[in-house]
Design an enzyme around this catalytic site. Structure first.
Site, mmCIF file in Angstrom:
data_model
loop_
_atom_site.group_PDB
_atom_site.id
_atom_site.type_symbol
_atom_site.label_atom_id
_atom_site.label_comp_id
_atom_site.label_asym_id
_atom_site.label_seq_id
_atom_site.Cartn_x
_atom_site.Cartn_y
_atom_site.Cartn_z
ATOM 1 N N ASP A 1 -49.737 -40.052 16.823
ATOM 2 C CA ASP A 1 -49.472 -41.484 16.810
ATOM 3 C C ASP A 1 -48.294 -41.738 17.762
ATOM 4 O O ASP A 1 -47.628 -40.805 18.235
ATOM 5 C CB ASP A 1 -49.212 -42.025 15.393
ATOM 6 C CG ASP A 1 -49.487 -43.535 15.328
ATOM 7 O OD1 ASP A 1 -49.566 -44.172 16.402
ATOM 8 O OD2 ASP A 1 -49.612 -44.085 14.228
HETATM 9 C C1 BGC Z 1 -50.003 -47.293 15.302
HETATM 10 C C2 BGC Z 1 -51.395 -46.835 15.655
HETATM 11 C C3 BGC Z 1 -51.801 -47.379 17.003
HETATM 12 C C4 BGC Z 1 -50.765 -46.940 18.022
HETATM 13 C C5 BGC Z 1 -51.074 -47.381 19.441
HETATM 14 C C6 BGC Z 1 -49.027 -47.003 16.414
HETATM 15 O O1 BGC Z 1 -47.788 -47.561 16.181
HETATM 16 O O2 BGC Z 1 -49.610 -46.658 14.112
HETATM 17 O O3 BGC Z 1 -52.303 -47.224 14.661
HETATM 18 O O4 BGC Z 1 -53.079 -46.963 17.332
HETATM 19 O O5 BGC Z 1 -49.508 -47.458 17.656
HETATM 20 O O6 BGC Z 1 -50.879 -48.724 19.604
#
Ligand code: BGC
Length: 706
Positions: A263
């Site tokens: 993530d």
């Molecule tokens: C979120 C994810 C997301 C990623 C990219 C993160 O902060 O937890 O779900 O896909 O950002 O935007």
């Protein structure tokens, strides 16, 4: 076909590690001197890194994608195409209801359709991979991300995760109009303690295997090409460096050979978790766990060389991760066509086209949940004066945070949806002027709720009540004794306070997407029958969080729905049961169930029992009932939940119509993780419930012999 091994053998270590780096789209906007901005999320990136990175997050639009890919193919050392990834969660430009709302349709095929349309739009706009579905099971209304989940039930969650993957990927993500899916966040992110986003989670292995892992697995079974790590620690070990999760379970037991992405900045965060002493150790732990792509942080790029020199990591391990990334690019067909579906003309035609908007409207009508109706809905034509007031009366900002490229100006507000279909006056907001209008009117459509910022990522709330201003306004409106129809926009189950008792009707519309106002009008006017059912329990108050239907029993159960007596599980100042249970939702008609019957009262392995009822539409309008089958295992080597959803069917009946409904119960449906950790059923007594929600009492019993 590109010979990927030969390609890897020609790459320097630095070039290889850059394939594992994901940069952000904004990075590629050059400054006045033509240099890239050099910084993403405060992390320094130089031009060399940017032009040799493996993938990009959040780039928007076909023209930008084509331009960047062309420049990259010129400037990068080995002409390995970039992958463009984006959060296409429930729509690209045409936005569908948020995932929790979609789940309330109890029609996974609608999630599939929404994902398919999202894939078409996003592909034309140059995206290759979406960071969806989010398969995290969630039970705590305080957690802002409940809106992105499918709710609290493992079976529904799995069905919706699977359906979303099918929609995004179609038969082959290589197709120009399909995306690759990325199931997230592995694992257990939805169980953040206290509902506080990013917080730690404690989940026993049995519970993890029973309620959480199947939802991710369902997405993988449907073919999801990528998996994203979760921000949380699981039983003390942060997921992004969790070898057991990614090594033993994902790649071991489940034999997943695709790409794992961290993530956003989650690898660097292993240091803050207190799981790594510095960025190098964080990189080492993530790589050893099997995390291939590092989203946005740069610990791999900065640390790998020295980790290899110290003998802590081998170049082969890097090659394995790089191979997975290159294979992914191959799967997407990027070596043959680095632009894949990017097509500015098609993009122009498809985004927000009539067909997509119509689908968004139809789907939204299936997702709204009618929580209360004292025969005031559907609205009848009359000479009563109608007012629409509240912060959502004529507000187009009805998309949640994961709106991708959707814009408020694309959306239909409540007043716009009702325009021309009803005589009314509307004042947006909770002002004195709006209250004046209420005074001068007979029927009030009170369109209120949370703002989009109050839910989604980092949108946890310590109180799930209406925002203060709206609470005050609602109380003032209710005191006037008018007929009040509340239309509630929200990213979570809310404690609606006085509205529950005093409003004459409550329609819960979540964040309904681009066509929200039209869909709301369809339901309010009875052009569509409401048929949504909750897939998450509505607490009476914040203090009940987390509350979910399939909880374990206690030795001191509460008998009555209304009251908790002392020395029974519960609260001295609140009931034990939710305000609106899982599975709940009203229609504009009435349904009657006959007593539940079983074809026999014993079940042996290999056999099945038929459980049946007759459903009758005894009301005055056609309607759709979601008939739900729950089972309780009365005693086991570990306590079993008080109810578990095992099957359901949606039944549309005309006025006066009756239909026999039956479900097959097999031994497989009764399996669970036993005390010894085996997945099997145990002999004994089982209770079957067939009814309209998780609190139905229409039951019958059988015994299992094995
Ligand atoms: C979120 C994810 C997301 C990623 C990219 C993160 O902060 O937890 O779900 O896909 O950002 O935007």
């Amino acid at each position: 076909m590109v010979d990927l091994e030969a390609l890897i053998s020609k790459m320097s270590l630095e070039e290889k590690v850059l394939q594992l780096l994901q940069t952000t789209g904004e990075l590629y906007n050059p400054d006045e001197s033509g240099k890239l901005m050099g910084n993403m999320f405060g992390i320094e990136i130089d031009d060399y890194m940017a032009w040799n990175a493996g993938s990009v997050l959040g780039l928007e639009g076909a023209e930008a994608a084509i331009r960047l890919q062309n420049e990259h193919m010129e400037k990068s050392a080995h002409k390995i195409p970039l992958m463009f990834m984006h959060d296409v969660i429930h729509g690209y430009r045409t936005i569908f209801p948020a995932p929790l709302a979609l789940a309330c349709s109890w029609q996974p095929e609608l999630a599939e359709k929404a994902s398919l349309i999202a894939a078409k739009e996003a592909s034309a706009a140059g995206t290759h991979v979406t960071f969806a579905p989010m398969a995290d099971l969630s039970r705590d209304a305080r957690w802002g991300r409940v809106i992105e989940s499918f709710g609290e039930d493992v079976m529904l969650n799995s069905l919706f995760s699977e359906a979303s993957v099918r929609g995004f990927q179609g038969d082959d993500p290589k197709e120009k109009d399909q995306l690759a899916a990325c199931v997230k966040h592995f694992a257990g992110y939805g169980m953040a303690e206290g509902g506080r986003d990013y917080n730690t989670t404690e989940i026993s292995e049995n519970a993890l295997r029973e309620y959480h892992l199947p939802t991710y697995k369902a997405a993988l079974n449907a073919g999801s090409k990528m998996v994203m790590t979760a921000f949380n620690a699981l039983n003390g070990v942060p997921c992004t460096g969790n070898k057991w999760l990614f090594g033993d379970i994902l790649r071991g037991e489940w034999e997943f050979d695709g790409v794992v992405i961290s993530d956003c900045t989650a690898i660097g965060e292993l240091v803050l978790h207190g799981f790594a002493d510095d960025n190098d150790e964080a990189a080492l732990k993530a790589l050893k766990a099997g995390v291939d792509i590092e989203m946005v942080s740069t610990t791999y790029y900065r640390g790998v060389k020295s980790l290899i020199e110290q003998g802590l990591l081998s170049e082969d391990e890097i090659d394995t991760a790089v191979m997975r990334v290159l294979q992914f690019k191959e799967t997407l067909g990027l070596f043959d066509n680095p632009h894949k579906g990017a097509d500015p003309k098609l993009e122009e035609q498809l985004l927000l086209c009539r067909e997509h908007r119509d689908a968004a409207r139809n789907i939204a009508t299936e997702c709204m949940v009618l929580l209360k109706n004292e025969s005031v809905l559907p609205l009848r034509k009359s000479d009563k004066k109608i007012a629409i007031v509240g912060n959502y009366a004529d507000n187009k900002d009805i998309l949640d945070i994961w709106r991708c490229t959707g814009k408020p100006e694309d959306c239909i507000s409540v007043a716009e949806g009702l325009q021309g279909k009803l005589e009314f006056n509307a004042i947006n907001g909770c002002s004195d002027e709006a209250l004046e209008l209420v005074r001068a009117s007979d029927v009030i459509i009170l369109a209120i709720g949370e703002t989009p910022e109050m839910s989604a990522e980092a949108g946890s709330r310590a109180s799930i009540e209406l925002p203060e201003e709206e609470k005050r306004f609602t109380e003032s409106v209710l005191q006037l004794g008018k007929q009040v129809i509340a239309v509630v926009f929200a990213g979570r189950p809310m404690d609606l306070g006085m509205l529950n008792e005093k409003a004459n009707a409550i329609l819960y519309v979540w964040f309904p997407g681009t066509e929200g106002g039209n869909a709301i009008a369809d339901i309010l006017l009875g052009e569509k029958e409401p048929s949504g059912r909750l897939t998450i329990s509505f607490p009476v108050s914040t203090g009940q969080c987390p509350i979910y239907y399939n909880a374990l029993p206690t030795g001191r159960p509460t008998e009555s729905l209304e009251e908790s007596t002392r020395f029974r599980t519960g609260y001295v100042d609140a009931p034990t049961f939710p305000r609106y249970p899982f599975g709940y939702g009203l229609t504009y008609t009435d349904f009657t169930y006959s007593a539940a019957e079983l074809s026999k009262d014993t079940l042996c392995k290999g056999e099945s029992i038929t459980a049946s009822i007759t459903l009758a539409n005894t009301g005055k309008r056609p309607g759709t009932e979601v008939v739900q089958l729950y089972i309780r295992d009365m005693a086991g080597s570990v306590s079993r939940p008080i109810r578990e959803l095992k099957d359901f069917t949606r039944v549309k009946l005309n006025v006066g119509e009756k239909r026999a409904i039956s479900f097959e119960i097999t031994e497989e449906m009764l399996r669970f993780y036993t005390l010894s950790g085996e997945y099997k059923s145990e002999p004994g007594r089982f209770k079957v419930f067939i009814g309209e929600n998780a609190h139905c009492e229409n039951s019958a019993e059988f015994r299992l012999f094995i």
